[in-house]
Design a protein around this motif. Structure first.
Motif, short mmCIF file in Angstrom:
data_model
loop_
_atom_site.label_atom_id
_atom_site.label_comp_id
_atom_site.label_asym_id
_atom_site.label_seq_id
_atom_site.Cartn_x
_atom_site.Cartn_y
_atom_site.Cartn_z
N VAL A 1 10.03 -3.11 1.72
CA VAL A 1 11.07 -3.23 0.53
C VAL A 1 11.67 -1.99 0.47
CG1 VAL A 1 9.51 -4.74 -1.11
CG2 VAL A 1 9.33 -2.40 -1.29
N PRO A 2 13.04 -1.92 -0.07
CA PRO A 2 13.52 -0.74 -0.48
C PRO A 2 12.73 0.08 -1.80
CG PRO A 2 15.17 -2.47 -0.88
CD PRO A 2 13.76 -3.06 -0.62
N LEU A 3 13.01 1.38 -1.76
CA LEU A 3 12.33 1.89 -2.94
C LEU A 3 13.09 2.88 -3.72
CD1 LEU A 3 9.61 1.99 -4.75
CD2 LEU A 3 8.78 3.63 -3.05
N VAL A 4 13.34 2.90 -4.78
CA VAL A 4 13.92 3.91 -5.81
C VAL A 4 13.12 4.26 -6.92
CG1 VAL A 4 16.25 4.55 -7.09
CG2 VAL A 4 16.32 3.09 -5.18
N TYR B 1 0.64 -1.24 -0.13
CA TYR B 1 -0.11 0.07 -0.13
C TYR B 1 0.84 1.22 0.03
CZ TYR B 1 0.75 -1.35 4.90
OH TYR B 1 1.40 -1.85 6.00
N GLU B 2 2.21 1.24 -0.15
CA GLU B 2 2.82 2.33 -0.33
C GLU B 2 3.70 2.16 -1.70
OE1 GLU B 2 3.91 4.04 4.02
OE2 GLU B 2 5.11 2.30 3.35
N ALA B 3 4.75 1.35 -1.66
CA ALA B 3 5.64 1.07 -2.71
C ALA B 3 4.89 0.82 -4.00
CB ALA B 3 6.50 0.17 -2.64
N ALA B 4 3.89 -0.19 -4.10
CA ALA B 4 3.24 -0.60 -5.44
C ALA B 4 2.51 0.39 -5.97
CB ALA B 4 2.51 -1.90 -5.12
N PRO B 5 1.45 1.23 -5.07
CA PRO B 5 0.83 1.91 -5.94
C PRO B 5 1.54 3.36 -6.26
CG PRO B 5 0.23 1.88 -3.42
CD PRO B 5 0.99 0.81 -3.80
N ILE B 6 2.39 3.78 -5.71
CA ILE B 6 3.39 4.90 -5.98
C ILE B 6 4.24 4.47 -7.50
CG2 ILE B 6 5.50 6.14 -5.45
CD1 ILE B 6 2.78 7.12 -4.00
N GLY C 1 5.64 7.44 -16.85
CA GLY C 1 7.02 7.35 -17.85
C GLY C 1 8.36 7.34 -17.11
N GLY C 2 8.23 7.13 -15.82
CA GLY C 2 8.91 6.89 -14.74
C GLY C 2 9.61 5.46 -14.62
N LEU C 3 10.46 5.22 -13.78
CA LEU C 3 10.70 3.91 -13.12
C LEU C 3 10.54 3.77 -11.80
CD1 LEU C 3 13.81 2.77 -15.40
CD2 LEU C 3 11.41 1.96 -15.85
N ALA C 4 10.43 2.50 -11.19
CA ALA C 4 10.42 2.46 -9.77
C ALA C 4 10.94 1.03 -9.63
CB ALA C 4 8.73 2.25 -9.35
#
Length: 350
Positions: A313-316, A278-283, A291-294
């Motif tokens: 998870v880590p997130l970039v 509910y944080e990393a996946a929706p963002i 057009g960006g990457l995650a």
């Protein structure tokens, strides 16, 4: 005054997505919850709801009173609409079942009701994040396993930002659009269509106080940025850090940049700090549709299948070229370790 701008409901209707009636109604319910939360946030210093709630959530974090209020608003706004089979929240240990006697729908909702809530005391922007997944069927109660699906399965995702204005940023079907709350009509109205993340940037967001805990690939990447025009990157970078995922994501969606919350050794038991579901996946869905990457630094966030509701998870995420550079740095480290025989940590998504 702003009635020439289409409302959220009008934009959803015009889009004409498959199964649009239930999905659009659910999004309208979520928008209503965000509108109510915005009102509570705006008057929090007056109503005495600032500060801790005296409890610790499943994350091991001290709950703020507004965390509890926002969570309750989300649950009440969505439990009886007939669109959901179950809900998951950062503030709840287990999934929230739809009450007995209420029609169960075709969707699942996962949400962080109030991201960055500790910032409210200093009047810095905070937000809500949500993810909508398809339920396995219609009419059945959701199970924990139903939520453990990769981010690519999301049918919609978004966030609300409670700042100088209240904004709702949403992706459903395709594209990423921003809506601003009209205080007179209390409607979310379209203010930006098809947001795009520039492929390049000279701005990064990271908590630099954790430098000594970062993995070597992240340290190298940031050190190269800090070296500026005289370093290997050949250009100067600016740093931004607000400690609110919603605020960081909104800045990148509106003007570009890259955000890093990497894995570190400060708490070796945690493979990352941000919650996947509910944080990393929706963002990640918002960023990639713009057009960006995650990435985690090792793998695409949207391809990770969760193994637990509150998995970290880590997130970039952000500018495509910068995220790819971070991934290359990690890949080089992996190859070097393989050559030297150094054992690797378990994959961050597993």
């Amino acid at each position: 005054m702003f009635t020439d701008r289409p409302t959220l409901a009008q934009v959803l209707t015009d889009a004409g997505h498959p199964e649009s009636s239930d999905l659009h109604a659910l999004i309208i319910d979520i928008a209503g919850a965000c509108r109510d939360i915005a009102r509570h946030v705006a008057v929090a210093p007056l109503t005495g709801v600032l500060g801790g709630a005296g409890a610790v959530n499943v994350q091991g974090e001290q709950q703020q009173r507004l965390d509890v209020v926002a969570n309750e608003i989300f649950l009440r706004a969505n439990e009886a609409g007939g669109r959901l089979a179950g809900m998951v929240s950062e503030e709840l240990d287990e999934l929230f079942p739809i009450p007995r006697g209420v029609l169960r729908g075709r969707y699942l909702l996962a949400f962080d009701p109030l991201d960055g809530s500790s910032n409210i005391a200093v009047n810095v922007g905070v937000g809500s994040i949500f993810s909508i997944l398809p339920a396995p069927g219609v009419g059945a109660a959701a199970t924990t396993a139903d939520f453990l699906r990769p981010g690519l399965d999301q049918v919609a995702a978004g966030y609300a930002l409670y700042g100088p204005s209240t904004q709702l940023v949403l992706t459903v079907g395709s594209g990423v659009h921003a809506f601003t709350l009209d205080p007179e009509t209390v409607e979310f109205r379209l203010t930006a269509r098809d947001l795009r993340v520039p492929a390049t940037t000279a701005e990064y967001a990271i908590n630099a106080s954790n430098h000594r805990f970062w993995e070597p690939p992240v340290r190298r990447y940031i050190d190269d940025c800090v070296a500026g025009a005289s370093g290997p990157r050949g250009k100067d970078f600016n740093t931004r850090w607000v400690a609110s995922l919603v605020v960081e994501a909104h800045r990148i969606l509106t003007r570009g940049g890259v955000f890093l919350y990497p894995r570190d050794t400060k708490d070796p038991a945690k493979p990352g700090r941000l919650r996947l579901l509910y944080e990393a996946a929706p963002i990640a869905l918002l960023i990639e549709r713009a057009g960006g990457l995650a990435s985690t630094g090792h793998e695409r966030v949207l391809e990770i299948t969760p193994t637990a509701l509150h998995q970290r998870v880590p997130l970039v995420f952000g500018a495509r070229e910068e995220v790819e550079r971070v991934e290359r740095s990690h890949a080089e480290e992996t190859r070097a370790d393989a050559t030297s025989g150094t054992p690797r940590r378990a994959p961050v998504g597993g």
